[in-house]
Design a protein around this motif. Structure first.
Motif, PDB file in Angstrom:
ATOM      1  N   LYS A 623     -17.898  42.774  15.491  1.00 43.18           N
ATOM      2  CA  LYS A 623     -17.262  42.632  16.798  1.00 43.18           C
ATOM      3  C   LYS A 623     -17.696  43.765  17.714  1.00 43.18           C
ATOM      4  O   LYS A 623     -18.057  43.561  18.854  1.00 43.18           O
ATOM      5  N   ALA A 626     -21.278  43.322  18.752  1.00 43.10           N
ATOM      6  CA  ALA A 626     -21.457  42.306  19.791  1.00 43.10           C
ATOM      7  C   ALA A 626     -21.020  42.863  21.139  1.00 43.10           C
ATOM      8  O   ALA A 626     -21.654  42.636  22.165  1.00 43.10           O
ATOM      9  N   MET A 627     -19.937  43.624  21.122  1.00 42.26           N
ATOM     10  CA  MET A 627     -19.427  44.199  22.352  1.00 42.26           C
ATOM     11  C   MET A 627     -20.428  45.172  22.959  1.00 42.26           C
ATOM     12  O   MET A 627     -20.713  45.139  24.153  1.00 42.26           O
ATOM     13  N   THR A 630     -23.609  43.328  24.231  1.00 42.15           N
ATOM     14  CA  THR A 630     -23.507  42.497  25.425  1.00 42.15           C
ATOM     15  C   THR A 630     -22.985  43.282  26.620  1.00 42.15           C
ATOM     16  O   THR A 630     -22.788  42.714  27.686  1.00 42.15           O
TER      17      THR A 630
ATOM     18  N   ILE C  67     -19.867  34.993  17.845  1.00 40.71           N
ATOM     19  CA  ILE C  67     -19.984  35.573  16.507  1.00 40.71           C
ATOM     20  C   ILE C  67     -18.784  35.183  15.642  1.00 40.71           C
ATOM     21  O   ILE C  67     -18.554  35.747  14.583  1.00 40.71           O
ATOM     22  N   SER C  69     -15.554  35.627  15.980  1.00 39.70           N
ATOM     23  CA  SER C  69     -14.624  36.715  15.692  1.00 39.70           C
ATOM     24  C   SER C  69     -13.194  36.192  15.577  1.00 39.70           C
ATOM     25  O   SER C  69     -12.348  36.835  14.974  1.00 39.70           O
ATOM     26  N   CYS C 104     -13.237  38.167  24.178  1.00 43.28           N
ATOM     27  CA  CYS C 104     -14.438  37.745  23.441  1.00 43.28           C
ATOM     28  C   CYS C 104     -15.448  38.889  23.374  1.00 43.28           C
ATOM     29  O   CYS C 104     -15.880  39.396  24.403  1.00 43.28           O
ATOM     30  N   PRO C 105     -15.802  39.347  22.156  1.00 45.11           N
ATOM     31  CA  PRO C 105     -16.660  40.528  22.076  1.00 45.11           C
ATOM     32  C   PRO C 105     -18.123  40.238  22.423  1.00 45.11           C
ATOM     33  O   PRO C 105     -18.825  41.104  22.906  1.00 45.11           O
ATOM     34  N   GLY C 106     -18.591  39.024  22.178  1.00 39.81           N
ATOM     35  CA  GLY C 106     -20.026  38.784  22.299  1.00 39.81           C
ATOM     36  C   GLY C 106     -20.416  37.955  23.494  1.00 39.81           C
ATOM     37  O   GLY C 106     -21.517  37.455  23.557  1.00 39.81           O
ATOM     38  N   ARG C 107     -19.530  37.791  24.431  1.00 39.35           N
ATOM     39  CA  ARG C 107     -19.792  36.948  25.591  1.00 39.35           C
ATOM     40  C   ARG C 107     -20.148  35.516  25.190  1.00 39.35           C
ATOM     41  O   ARG C 107     -20.968  34.858  25.797  1.00 39.35           O
TER      42      ARG C 107
END
Lengths: 823, 174, 310
Positions: A623, A626-627, A630, C67, C69, C104-107
């Motif tokens: 997580k 990904a944060m 992005t 992803i 999550s 949302c962590p990954g867009r």
């Protein structure tokens, strides 16, 4: 007629094709069909001379010199040069119009026994059979190297002399851990542009006479001995070149006698005639001038490594005689043929690469940079007919060397010239690269180069800018893995690869840091320490050269040395900087920015948690990864934060390096180009706060991390707005376009806009991912597919798997729509 | 590994036997068999089944080969060089000295050597020395080897080790 | 309920922009930045930007960036976010509160449509000024339908013109003429005007509106600024790209003495965009690019005109 007026009607010279130039076609085919072979000529001659004839070893000489002081290193090198060139075998090997070869082979691998030649030793019996870049070698040659040549040099290489002189210092041990930096002098010092203008405008005899006069004008006092020795060494070296040329002339004549084909006979006779005149005398024709440059080049490569020994602004140097010959009736296709012959000669040798460097850093050619166009010393448009002739030869041959660098001055050069450059780039897929005259000249002036001299710059090796023929810069002496400093800052002077060993100074633990500025300070401490190590080692190596391998031949063909009576290695050239290339800048900036954003600004995570995540290679921290990935705060976007961090880092590196002096009294400059090192260093490095996972290639040059900068114009804005006066060793911005044939004007507009905003350099691969994927799978189908790596071009099939991967995933934009192609 | 030293003091008749493995005269009916045996043993080591003994086996084979094969001995005829091999955990420290055609192996730490090689395990040494399916990257990534001193000596040693391997596996260049 | 958008509440419809495309090479001369507005009076079933029709913000799901999550499921108050749902969001249940986007962590979930205060927008647009100047490019307003937000684009266009920036607009032509004339026309350099179907009934069937107003506006515009108009015909296989329709449009153009126009080749990429926002894909739509032969056939009908492409 105006000095440089363009008389060519069709700038792209479409009429001239390989089909109409069968000689070039044949030579090109031969180039791709030939497996490089290791050539023993140079190491054999060097070893024999040093063992048996170098003065201190010869009792006869000892007696003769009784009472005299020992020869200076310069004089010893001068004598060695003369011996090598007198005994170098003249070779006319193929249908090329130019006589002479760098080695005795069609494509030879030169082995410099004093420069890491031994690194191939363990692999001698397997190198001809390895999968990537095999080199031919015979059993007899293996025996000769193993029993005769290598043993002599075991304690006499630059690397080992420097080690011994300095007691195996920590900086040298540090380099041998590979992951921090590489000081390249153990392998080459030749990143420079010789003064070929002097060769073409004066001829070597004139230079020899100058040296002689200077020598005679000196008194007999022992104070002047060093200078006297230098002038003698210069004369000896140049006389060596003349002997070699005479041998070539004789060979051509005798071959002509035996030749039955009247056409070939005529060619050989003409070759013989040309070599009997040049480079001794001032060349009178274009062909003589090209030959003169070529013969001097061969000779210079016997003295110093071929890596990045760059021919420079040949469209300027050769233009007066080109024009004279055109007026006398030479046809354009003859001109393209002759230029093509020179291009193919320039790639008649390949660098030596043992398996480990092949795997980590491989695929490189010798980075022989030729620079075209731009403005002249008076500031006028320097693009001429010969520029276009050379572009056409480049477009037809598509060979990795020479590495063509095009200069463009957005206010003085014509747009049609830029459009032609884009056209060639599209047609070759990878060359030329583009330099902005305005920024490059400013960057050089910032280093104390005069305006006239700055205007006369050319690219060395990859993209490094130096004033032509008057700068001895070794522009690639340090290759620094920037993210390793980041590691040291994270782990209190330790690196994950070298585990528990205390490498750098012990700095504050990130857990105890209260602000981003505090972290930045720690990073600065580690960087400064690392820079100090690298610079110390480079200076040690430089001093080893001063002791055992000065370059009197190079010095004779370099502005400044004659006046000062000093070898280039002692600071004889007019300009004496050293250049250090930084690898992984975008990765470091993105990591810094991620720390600033997530740890200190948004406080979403603690520093120690972040470090825990990268230690686990983001496992169970997907997580967070990904944060981070992005986030829009990235190098190459509109992000203010990333811009601020990039500016800080670039200024810090520049100031720190500038504060150091090299062994020749010059300063260090900083560049951002990476050859293939970003793939090698990346493979060795762990996960980073930028979101990067372990082992991925770093982005090349000054290019953003793949996927982090999805839009082209913000990326160009970002790089253009960096202070280029802090980037005096050049940068490579590598971008990739999907091919298209209809969009030259918009391509040219993009380059022009980048330059108007201050961008220094940009280069494009124009090839789609599918082709690259296919070439990776079936290398045999793409023997001549060449790509731009980071500054120079390489054949794709020769690149390491990491490097191939990096090129494939490199950000790609549609040339016709401008959109990024999603990976 | 502690008995390393003892193993190198080879009884004469043993040396004689080994000789046959390497340079068996063509008349000997069993020569190909012995040679195959020797290379099998070597292969077994480098293929990892008993990689820990690599250094031991390598030095042993090398020494024997020097004793018995004049053309191989030529490698060290006018050569003087001291090597220190150390395992990271300190378990193994072997000192190798070449001097005028002789190879001397001692289980000791020496003061002055030309080059020191600190290795993680037998596998990492194989990786460093033999150019056979090498995984150089892995070696570096795992921090398996640290060299300090004159690297040219290591290159030379690498050549000799490779030659031995190529000969035993029938892969010498023709 | 809408907490996503910047600025005041959503109850007064605000002009939203769902994409600022820089380095746009196909939306007019030179290198441009194209603004895509949300909101359109028509809803053409083939719409290339299906997320542009609704003026309100929407939530898009981009599976490649997800992803998994599970954060969205945790915060969703209505139970619309479902991990097992391949489209992630049950659009029936979703009240577009936007909480899932924020976590949302990954867009993988993104807000579509964002309000920009005029000054902020202008400063973004000016970032690529040098590219416009060098290439003869500028700004293109597109959508959706930019004239859906007549006041806002009027402001933007005036500011841009004050800066000397070249401006273009892509419109469906469904606007109030006098308002357009007063607020927009004076500040645009190029007008790309879409003509889809000649037959009003067909037009109603596929776009939801008749084409009378559109054709009227085309005539008026052409009278006023003949040199600056480029009529464009989107080629939709089986719908607009029929010989009958194209011939009818061709006659119409010739009647108006129009000399140049643009044909836009069909691109099924809009289909996947529909999936992102949970819209069904109309079965009439082809899933393939047009063949060169098909395109050629269309072009031949307009052989009398100068066909413009960027």
């Amino acid at each position: 007629m105006d000095k440089n007026s363009i008389t060519i009607q069709d700038l792209s010279l479409q009429e001239i094709t390989l089909e109409r130039l069968p000689r070039l076609k044949k030579l090109r085919d031969l180039h791709f069909d030939t497996k490089p072979e290791i050539c023993l000529e140079l190491p054999r001659l060097m070893t024999y001379y040093m063992k048996n004839l170098d003065p201190p070893a010869s009792p006869e000489r000892e007696r003769w010199r009784a009472g005299n002081k020992e020869d200076s290193p310069e004089l010893r090198s001068g004598k060695l040069n003369k011996y090598i060139l007198e005994n170098k075998r003249p070779v006319i090997i193929d249908g090329n119009l130019l006589a002479g070869t760098t080695t005795t082979k069609q494509i030879g691998v030169i082995l410099y026994p004093h420069l890491l030649g031994q690194s191939i030793w363990p692999e001698l019996e397997t190198v001809s059979r390895r999968k990537k870049n095999p080199f031919g070698i015979t059993i007899e040659e293996i025996d000769e190297l193993n029993f005769e040549i290598f043993p002599y040099w075991m304690n006499r290489t630059i690397q080992e002399v420097a080690r011994k002189e300095n007691g195996n210092p920590p900086c040298q041990k540090l380099m041998e851990r590979i992951v921090f930096f590489i000081a390249t002098k153990a392998y080459c010092i030749s990143h420079t542009v010789p003064d070929y203008a002097a060769v073409v405008e004066r001829g070597l005899l004139d230079i020899i006479n100058e040296a002689k006069e200077k020598e005679l004008s000196l008194g007999n006092s022992s104070n002047d001995k060093e200078k006297r020795d230098f002038y003698q060494a210069a004369q000896l070296s140049l006389n060596g070149i003349l002997s070699y040329a005479a041998n070539l002339s004789r060979l051509a004549a005798s071959m002509a006698q035996e030749e039955n084909n009247p056409v070939r006979k005529e060619e050989l006779l003409r070759m013989s005639e040309v070599c009997s005149k040049v480079p001794a005398q001032k060349p009178a024709t274009f062909r003589e001038a090209v030959n003169a440059v070529w013969i001097c080049r061969i000779a210079l490569l016997q003295e110093n490594s071929s890596i990045a020994m760059s021919p420079g602004r040949l469209d300027q140097v050769l233009y007066p005689l080109y024009r004279r010959d055109m007026e006398q009736g030479m046809s354009l296709s003859e001109a393209v043929e002759l230029v093509g012959c020179l291009w193919l000669k320039i790639c008649d040798q390949a660098p030596l690469a043992p398996e480990v460097s092949e795997e980590l850093f491989g695929g490189s050619g010798c980075n022989q940079a030729i620079t075209l166009g731009g403005i002249d010393m008076e500031g006028k448009d320097a693009v001429n007919d010969l520029t276009y002739v050379m572009l056409r030869a480049t477009e037809l041959l598509k060979v990795r060397d020479p590495n063509i660098n095009a200069r463009y001055h957005p206010e003085i050069n014509k747009k049609e010239y830029l459009e032609r450059l884009c056209d060639v780039n599209i047609n070759t897929g990878a060359t030329p690269c583009f330099h902005n005259d305005i920024s490059a000249i400013e960057a050089l002036q910032g280093q104390g180069v005069t305006l006239e001299h700055a205007r006369d710059y050319s690219s060395v090796g990859c993209v490094e800018i130096t004033s032509s023929g008057r700068t001895f810069a070794h522009t690639g002496c340090i290759l620094m893995n920037l993210p390793s400093a980041l590691e040291l800052a994270f782990f209190q002077g330790k690196h994950r690869l070298t585990e528990d060993e205390q490498i750098g100074p012990v700095t504050k633990s990130p857990e105890d840091m209260d602000s981003f500025e505090e972290f930045r300070e720690v990073l600065a401490t580690q960087l400064a320490w690392l820079i100090d190590q690298a610079v110390t080692l480079n200076n040690n190596f430089g001093k080893a050269y001063q002791k055992i391998h000065p370059s009197p031949m190079q010095s004779a063909i370099m502005e400044g040395c004659m006046e000062k009576g000093k070898d280039v290695i002692q600071g004889g050239a007019l300009y004496n900087s050293s250049g250090a290339a930084m690898i992984g800048i975008a990765e470091v900036v993105d990591s810094m920015t991620a720390i600033e954003e997530f740890v200190f600004k948004k406080k979403l995570i603690s520093f120690s948690e972040l470090l825990e995540a990268i230690n686990k290679n983001w496992e169970n921290y997907e997580k967070l990864q990904a944060m981070v990935k992005t986030s829009t705060e990235k190098f190459g976007t509109d992000s203010e934060m990333a811009k601020k961090n990039a500016d800080w880092l670039i200024a810090f590196l520049h100031n720190t390096f500038q504060s150091k002096e090299n062994y020749r009294g010059g300063k260090y400059t900083v560049g951002y180009w990476t050859m293939t090192n970003h793939a090698g260093f990346g493979a060795l490095s762990g996960a980073l706060p930028s979101g990067r996972v372990k082992g991925e290639p770093f982005p090349s040059g000054i290019t953003p991390v793949s996927g982090a900068a999805p839009e082209l114009t913000p990326c160009l804005n970002f790089v253009a707005n960096l202070d280029h006066t802090n980037i005096a060793d050049g940068h490579a911005l590598n971008l990739k376009y999907t091919p298209s044939t209809t969009t030259v004007p918009k391509f040219a507009d993009t380059v022009e806009a980048f330059f108007k905003m201050g961008g220094l350099q940009v280069q494009f691969n124009i090839i789609d991912r599918k082709t690259l994927e296919d070439a990776r799978k079936y290398p045999e189908r793409y023997p001549d597919l060449f790509v731009r790596v980071s500054g120079y071009s390489a054949y794709f099939k020769d690149l390491s798997p990491h490097m191939q991967q990096e090129i494939i995933t490199r950000a790609e934009y549609h040339l016709d729509t401008g959109r990024e192609v999603p990976y | 590994m502690n008995s390393l030293l003892r193993r190198y003091t080879i009884p004469l008749n043993a040396a004689d036997r080994i000789f046959r493995l390497f340079k068996a005269p063509p008349r000997m009916p069993f020569a190909p068999y012995f040679k195959r045996k020797a290379s099998q043993k070597f292969l077994k080591v480098i293929e990892g089944e008993i990689a820990e003994t690599f250094l031991e086996v390598l030095l042993f084979f090398m020494k024997v080969k020097f004793m018995l094969d004049p053309s191989y001995r030529r490698n060290i005829e006018n050569f003087k060089g001291c090597y220190q091999f150390k395992s990271k955990d300190g378990e193994v420290s072997v000192f190798v000295e070449f001097d005028s055609g002789k190879m001397d192996i001692k289980e000791t730490l020496a003061d002055e050597v030309d080059v020191t090689c600190i290795f993680k395990d037998g596998r990492s040494l194989i990786n460093l020395l033999l150019s056979r399916d090498r995984d150089i990257l892995r070696g570096l990534l795992n921090n398996e080897i640290m060299l300090t001193g004159n690297l040219n000596y290591m290159y030379k040693f690498g050549f000799m080790a490779n030659h031995l391997q190529l000969e035993l596996t029938g892969n010498l260049p023709i | 309920m809408i907490s996503l958008i910047k600025g005041p509440s959503f109850s007064q419809p605000q002009p939203l922009i769902f994409d600022i495309k820089r380095n746009a090479l196909e939306d007019g001369p030179g290198i441009r930045t194209t603004l895509f507005f949300k909101g359109c009076h028509l809803h053409c079933i083939w719409c290339q930007n299906p997320e542009s029709i609704d003026p309100a913000p929407e939530i898009g799901f981009y599976p490649a960036s997800c992803i998994k999550s599970g954060e969205c499921v945790n915060v969703c108050k209505t139970g619309a976010c479902q991990v097992e749902n391949p489209w992630r969001i049950d659009r029936e249940k979703c009240d577009r509160c936007g909480d899932c986007v924020k976590v949302c962590p990954g867009r993988g979930l993104r807000q579509i449509g964002c309000f920009y205060p005029v000054e902020e927008l202008i400063s973004i647009l000016l970032r690529d000024r040098v590219f416009y100047e060098v290439s003869g490019g500028g700004i293109t307003l597109s959508g959706g339908e930019p004239t859906f937000h007549m006041e806002y684009i009027s402001l933007i266009l005036q500011k841009l013109k004050m800066q000397g920036i070249h401006t273009a607009i892509q419109t469906n032509g469904f606007f109030d003429w006098s308002e357009f004339k007063a607020k927009v026309l004076n500040w645009v350099d190029v007008i790309m005007f879409d003509i889809k179907l000649a037959d009003p009934k067909e037009h109603l069937k596929y776009t939801g509106r008749k084409n009378c107003l559109i054709l009227e506006n085309l005539g008026r515009l052409f009278k006023e600024r003949p040199k600056d108009i480029i009529p464009r015909i989107p080629l939709i296989p089986g719908i607009t790209a029929t010989t009958q329709n194209l011939k009818a449009i061709s006659e119409l153009f010739q009647g108006l003495k129009i000399t140049r126009c643009s044909l836009l080749a069909y691109n099924p990429i809009g289909l996947s965009k529909a999936e992102n926002i949970g819209k069904p894909i109309p079965p009439e739509l082809s899933r393939h690019m047009m063949t060169p032969a098909e395109e050629k056939k269309c072009r031949e009908i307009f052989s009398w005109a100068e066909l413009v492409g960027f």
